[in-house]
Write a protein that holds these residues in place. Structure first.
Motif, mmCIF file in Angstrom:
data_model
loop_
_atom_site.group_PDB
_atom_site.id
_atom_site.type_symbol
_atom_site.label_atom_id
_atom_site.label_comp_id
_atom_site.label_asym_id
_atom_site.label_seq_id
_atom_site.Cartn_x
_atom_site.Cartn_y
_atom_site.Cartn_z
ATOM 1 N N SER A 164 0.845 -1.190 0.000
ATOM 2 C CA SER A 164 0.000 0.000 0.000
ATOM 3 C C SER A 164 0.879 1.238 0.000
ATOM 4 N N SER A 217 -15.198 1.834 -4.453
ATOM 5 C CA SER A 217 -14.284 2.653 -3.653
ATOM 6 C C SER A 217 -15.117 3.497 -2.700
ATOM 7 N N ALA A 291 -6.081 6.350 -12.544
ATOM 8 C CA ALA A 291 -5.636 6.549 -11.156
ATOM 9 C C ALA A 291 -4.201 7.086 -11.109
ATOM 10 N N HIS A 292 -3.323 6.596 -12.005
ATOM 11 C CA HIS A 292 -1.909 6.991 -11.951
ATOM 12 C C HIS A 292 -1.648 8.337 -12.612
ATOM 13 N N TYR A 301 -5.578 11.625 -4.430
ATOM 14 C CA TYR A 301 -4.514 10.785 -3.866
ATOM 15 C C TYR A 301 -3.553 11.622 -3.012
ATOM 16 N N ARG A 308 -3.006 11.275 5.713
ATOM 17 C CA ARG A 308 -2.448 10.104 6.405
ATOM 18 C C ARG A 308 -1.186 10.467 7.164
ATOM 19 N N THR A 319 -11.471 4.738 4.543
ATOM 20 C CA THR A 319 -11.740 4.437 3.130
ATOM 21 C C THR A 319 -11.493 2.952 2.878
ATOM 22 N N HIS A 321 -11.207 0.142 -0.796
ATOM 23 C CA HIS A 321 -11.641 -0.177 -2.152
ATOM 24 C C HIS A 321 -11.473 -1.657 -2.439
HETATM 25 C C1 HEM Z 1 -12.315 9.299 -1.011
HETATM 26 C C2 HEM Z 1 -11.938 8.900 -2.210
HETATM 27 C C3 HEM Z 1 -10.567 8.401 -2.557
HETATM 28 C C4 HEM Z 1 -9.392 8.517 -1.887
HETATM 29 C C5 HEM Z 1 -9.164 9.170 -0.531
HETATM 30 C C6 HEM Z 1 -8.380 7.855 -2.666
HETATM 31 C C7 HEM Z 1 -7.054 7.756 -2.326
HETATM 32 C C8 HEM Z 1 -6.196 6.830 -2.829
HETATM 33 C C9 HEM Z 1 -4.963 6.446 -2.227
HETATM 34 C C10 HEM Z 1 -4.364 7.070 -0.962
HETATM 35 C C11 HEM Z 1 -4.456 5.452 -2.968
HETATM 36 C C12 HEM Z 1 -3.204 4.657 -2.665
HETATM 37 C C13 HEM Z 1 -3.704 3.504 -1.826
HETATM 38 C C14 HEM Z 1 -2.655 2.640 -1.233
HETATM 39 O O1 HEM Z 1 -1.967 1.953 -1.974
HETATM 40 O O2 HEM Z 1 -2.580 2.638 -0.009
HETATM 41 C C15 HEM Z 1 -5.371 5.204 -4.047
HETATM 42 C C16 HEM Z 1 -5.189 4.245 -4.999
HETATM 43 C C17 HEM Z 1 -6.077 4.014 -6.009
HETATM 44 N N1 HEM Z 1 -7.262 4.654 -6.242
HETATM 45 FE FE1 HEM Z 1 -8.022 6.140 -5.161
HETATM 46 N N2 HEM Z 1 -8.941 7.369 -3.814
HETATM 47 C C18 HEM Z 1 -10.277 7.651 -3.777
HETATM 48 C C19 HEM Z 1 -11.215 7.328 -4.703
HETATM 49 C C20 HEM Z 1 -10.967 6.565 -5.812
HETATM 50 C C21 HEM Z 1 -11.956 6.243 -6.796
HETATM 51 C C22 HEM Z 1 -13.406 6.690 -6.733
HETATM 52 C C23 HEM Z 1 -11.334 5.448 -7.718
HETATM 53 C C24 HEM Z 1 -11.886 4.845 -8.982
HETATM 54 C C25 HEM Z 1 -13.066 5.092 -9.498
HETATM 55 C C26 HEM Z 1 -9.960 5.261 -7.291
HETATM 56 C C27 HEM Z 1 -9.025 4.469 -7.929
HETATM 57 C C28 HEM Z 1 -7.828 4.110 -7.360
HETATM 58 C C29 HEM Z 1 -6.960 3.066 -7.866
HETATM 59 C C30 HEM Z 1 -7.208 2.193 -9.087
HETATM 60 C C31 HEM Z 1 -5.862 2.999 -7.020
HETATM 61 C C32 HEM Z 1 -4.699 2.025 -7.090
HETATM 62 C C33 HEM Z 1 -3.461 2.639 -7.607
HETATM 63 C C34 HEM Z 1 -2.319 1.660 -7.508
HETATM 64 O O3 HEM Z 1 -2.059 1.139 -6.424
HETATM 65 O O4 HEM Z 1 -1.668 1.407 -8.513
HETATM 66 N N3 HEM Z 1 -9.776 5.979 -6.149
HETATM 67 N N4 HEM Z 1 -6.411 6.072 -3.941
#
Ligand code: HEM
Length: 361
Positions: A164, A217, A291-292, A301, A308, A319, A321
């Motif tokens: 993570s 998510s 996302a990236h 992100y 955090r 949160t 997902h």
């Molecule tokens: C409150 C809403 C959201 C927050 C705070 C957030 C925050 C984050 C964070 C901090 C990560 C890294 C997670 C980790 O590895 O610990 C992440 C990864 C990701 N998020 Fe979000 N996100 C949100 C909503 C979304 C939504 C709605 C989507 C898609 C529709 C999304 C798609 C992704 C994807 C695919 C990753 C994986 C990236 C990777 O590890 O390669 N996120 N997000």
């Protein structure tokens, strides 16, 4: 600590993305399904009311009670609602099974009821979207005190993990990433046809690509004190809304075939301090790219990681997902729904003359 991912990594043909010596800022968890579980099933059951027709949750709740109280009832379900871009109110239940026989029993009964409905005489729209998920093609990222979706099913085992807080962590969390690079098997981008006549009709969506990717998510602000609540409302929520609006407005560019941003409801239909986005993408690569690379997710992100770091173990905004990469077992059917519902605009729509040939996936 030895997680499923590290166990699997001994057998990898593809390297993990995790940088050497990486240490996550806060401890996240992943849910693993019991080895006895071969396949997971998920069904999204929708109930759609035209603008101005929604009178509260009661009609949906009694409809739902009829649909899930019989043989083969899901192991777990939760309910939510959203008003879509066309002003329709969509109430939905997401249901989960961890047993093929139980799902088959439920489907048999559901199909009988579903096939007998006449869409031209319905006062609401109804839909069903069902997905089969192989355990190695799902990944989860959660807090152990906030379990939703498949992670809330009785057979889920919650385990701490190190994968993570770096790009590619989600990919590493899929057991299948040891041997599968998630290359797309689709050769064209999404093309929307928003002029189809769907109201009053039964539409069975066919030619759905075989590696669709679903993300659920979610976030809860129920535990937030004043400071973290204010920060969520003024800093994070607007960024989340902007990201979701972008995905909904740009399906061709992002491969996002459906994006529902819903508010969670209690079993009695009361709004909770909790919400999630349920997105369906053409492939995992499409979701990962957004996302990236896209500023709208990067803004979310960056903000989330800053919080955090600031609050660490005192972080109150929780949160989670879950991401599933699907096989060909996808079924999407819509009765009397508005033309932008779910994946309706993107794939070939069959409008059967007779209702007799409904097949279950
Ligand atoms: C409150 C809403 C959201 C927050 C705070 C957030 C925050 C984050 C964070 C901090 C990560 C890294 C997670 C980790 O590895 O610990 C992440 C990864 C990701 N998020 Fe979000 N996100 C949100 C909503 C979304 C939504 C709605 C989507 C898609 C529709 C999304 C798609 C992704 C994807 C695919 C990753 C994986 C990236 C990777 O590890 O390669 N996120 N997000």
């Amino acid at each position: 600590m030895e997680t499923l991912v590290t166990q699997t990594s001994r057998l990898r043909s593809l390297p993990m993305k995790k940088p050497e010596g990486h240490k996550a800022v806060i401890q996240r968890y992943s849910s693993r399904v019991d080895q006895s579980v071969e396949s997971l099933r998920m069904a999204v059951l929708g109930y759609q009311e035209a603008p101005g027709a929604h009178t509260g949750p009661d009609a949906f709740l009694s409809h739902l009670a009829e649909m899930i109280s019989h043989t083969g009832a899901p192991f777990h379900h939760d309910i939510s609602m959203c008003v879509d871009d066309q002003g329709f109110t969509n109430s939905m239940a997401v249901c989960y099974w961890q047993d093929e026989a139980q799902f088959a029993a439920w489907s048999a009964r559901f199909d009988q009821w579903w096939a007998a409905l006449d869409p031209s005489s319905l006062s609401v729209g109804l839909w069903i979207e069902t997905f089969a998920v192989a355990p190695e093609y799902r990944e989860t990222n959660l807090f152990q005190e906030y379990l939703r979706g498949l992670s809330a099913c009785p057979m889920a085992k919650i385990e701490p993990m190190d994968e993570s807080g770096y790009w590619g962590a989600a990919r590493d969390r899929f057991a299948a990433s040891a041997h599968d690079d998630f290359a797309p098997d689709v050769h064209s981008d999404l093309q929307a046809d928003l002029h189809r006549q769907t109201l009053g009709k039964r539409i069975i969506v066919s030619d759905i690509p075989s590696r669709l990717c679903v993300i659920r998510s979610g976030v809860t602000w129920a535990n937030c004190g004043d400071e973290q609540l204010a920060s969520f409302e003024s800093n994070l929520k607007p960024k989340l809304d902007a990201g979701m609006a972008f995905l909904r407005a740009n399906p061709e560019e992002t491969g996002c075939c459906s994006l529902r941003q819903v508010t969670c409801l209690s079993a009695e239909g009361t709004e909770q301090k909790e919400a999630y986005s349920l997105g369906i993408f053409l492939t995992y690569r499409h979701l990962e790219k957004w996302a990236h690379d896209h500023p709208t997710h990067l803004a979310i992100y960056t903000r989330a990681l800053a919080e955090r770091k600031k609050y660490q173990e005192k972080l109150e905004l929780l949160t989670y997902h879950e991401i599933y990469v699907l096989n060909e077992n996808v079924r999407c059917e819509y009765l009397n729904c508005q033309p932008r519902t779910g994946v309706l605009p993107y794939f070939t729509n069959q409008t059967p003359d007779s209702t007799a040939s409904l097949s279950n996936s």
